[in-house]
Motif scaffolding. Sequence first.
Motif, PDB file in Angstrom:
ATOM      1  N   PHE A 237       9.441 -13.188  16.977  1.00 53.96           N
ATOM      2  CA  PHE A 237      10.575 -12.380  16.553  1.00 53.96           C
ATOM      3  C   PHE A 237      11.848 -13.133  16.937  1.00 53.96           C
ATOM      4  O   PHE A 237      12.014 -13.502  18.109  1.00 53.96           O
TER       5      PHE A 237
ATOM      6  N   ALA B 246       9.441 -12.737  12.245  1.00 50.62           N
ATOM      7  CA  ALA B 246      10.395 -11.756  11.729  1.00 50.62           C
ATOM      8  C   ALA B 246      11.751 -12.094  12.316  1.00 50.62           C
ATOM      9  O   ALA B 246      11.847 -12.592  13.443  1.00 50.62           O
TER      10      ALA B 246
ATOM     11  N   ALA C 152      10.944 -15.833   6.454  1.00 48.87           N
ATOM     12  CA  ALA C 152      10.512 -14.769   7.362  1.00 48.87           C
ATOM     13  C   ALA C 152       9.507 -13.840   6.682  1.00 48.87           C
ATOM     14  O   ALA C 152       9.670 -13.475   5.513  1.00 48.87           O
TER      15      ALA C 152
ATOM     16  N   ARG D 285       9.112 -10.815   7.760  1.00 51.08           N
ATOM     17  CA  ARG D 285       9.867  -9.562   7.749  1.00 51.08           C
ATOM     18  C   ARG D 285      11.315  -9.862   8.138  1.00 51.08           C
ATOM     19  O   ARG D 285      11.583 -10.706   9.003  1.00 51.08           O
TER      20      ARG D 285
ATOM     21  N   ARG E 214       9.733  -6.747   2.212  1.00 51.33           N
ATOM     22  CA  ARG E 214       9.801  -7.525   3.454  1.00 51.33           C
ATOM     23  C   ARG E 214      10.951  -7.091   4.347  1.00 51.33           C
ATOM     24  O   ARG E 214      11.145  -7.647   5.430  1.00 51.33           O
TER      25      ARG E 214
ATOM     26  N   VAL F 121       5.443  -3.291  13.028  1.00 49.84           N
ATOM     27  CA  VAL F 121       5.758  -4.537  12.330  1.00 49.84           C
ATOM     28  C   VAL F 121       4.896  -5.679  12.873  1.00 49.84           C
ATOM     29  O   VAL F 121       4.325  -6.456  12.113  1.00 49.84           O
TER      30      VAL F 121
END
Length: 330
Positions: A50, A73, A101, A103, A124, A324
């Motif tokens: 992330f 993400a 990415a 997400r 997304r 997620v």
Amino acid sequence: MLLVTDDFPPAIGGIASYLRDLYGDAPRLVRPRFFAALRAIRRARPDVLFAGTLFSSGVLAYVASRLFRIPYAVHVYGTDLTTQRRSALMQRVARMVLRGAARVIVISDFGARAAAEYGIDASRIVKIVPPVDTERFVPRWKTGNPACPPPLLLTVARLVPRKGHDTVLRALPLVLARIPDVQYAIVGEGPERARLEALARELGVERAVQFAGAVVDVVPWYQSCDLFVMMSRDEEGEVEGFGISFTEAAACGKPAIGGRSGGTAEAVLDGVTGVLVDDERSLAEAIVNLLTDRETAARMGRAGRERAERELSVAAAAARLRRVAEELTR
């Protein structure tokens, strides 16, 4: 799961607070050097990365995903997307990170629209609204402390142009003409302080204005105010992505007045938890109305607290983030 970010407590600011609330004690690399971070990621081999910000942790996540085949993400907030329009190079970098990415995590519908302009498919894009700690940010009536004398206006924000402190100062003479004892407290530091202090003197309102600077604990300020005000505006591509201080004030049971910028309309529900206005005259009118109509102000304060408890809890936001992560590791 591993968070890589260049913005995290003890840094002060909305993004740092947001990431702290979402990730808690999860593994993270904070402000790492680029190649040292790549080595740490290679050793850790997380299932998913992330990136806390589009730059530079987003670029780091993009490179790591290509080298180690780890999905990532990236968090975006609004201004980071809109300000890149001024630079063709930064636009290309932003598009590269966003499109790579798995997400894109936004904090408002405004952010979702800004991300979509980069060609990101809606499937997304995930919205996780900034949460508020409803155990820490509580109304004064729940603490048992005596109420502070009204009327007190409050802004909690970094002193930068887009936060609109100057608009509040320009509205103050109109407010003081009708409520002579009103006071305005400004909590926060930033490059605009000297200009704002000079403006207060120029307008003749310096005796009604307190520059409190950076404070360790903002909760007592929220609890002591009668009305939270932040006139966010678009400023050279910079916008208000959401406005975490609005929800902190709401959790403390305070009505809010906000400017119409970016995601503010999602932080302040117009006519429900506060009022959205366009300029200093409409701001002055809204301030006077809410300071003199205690019943409406109290109703909005209660609605803000109820919404914070119902929709904006840290637990709910953290659960959304976990979902997620689970989606990306299936």
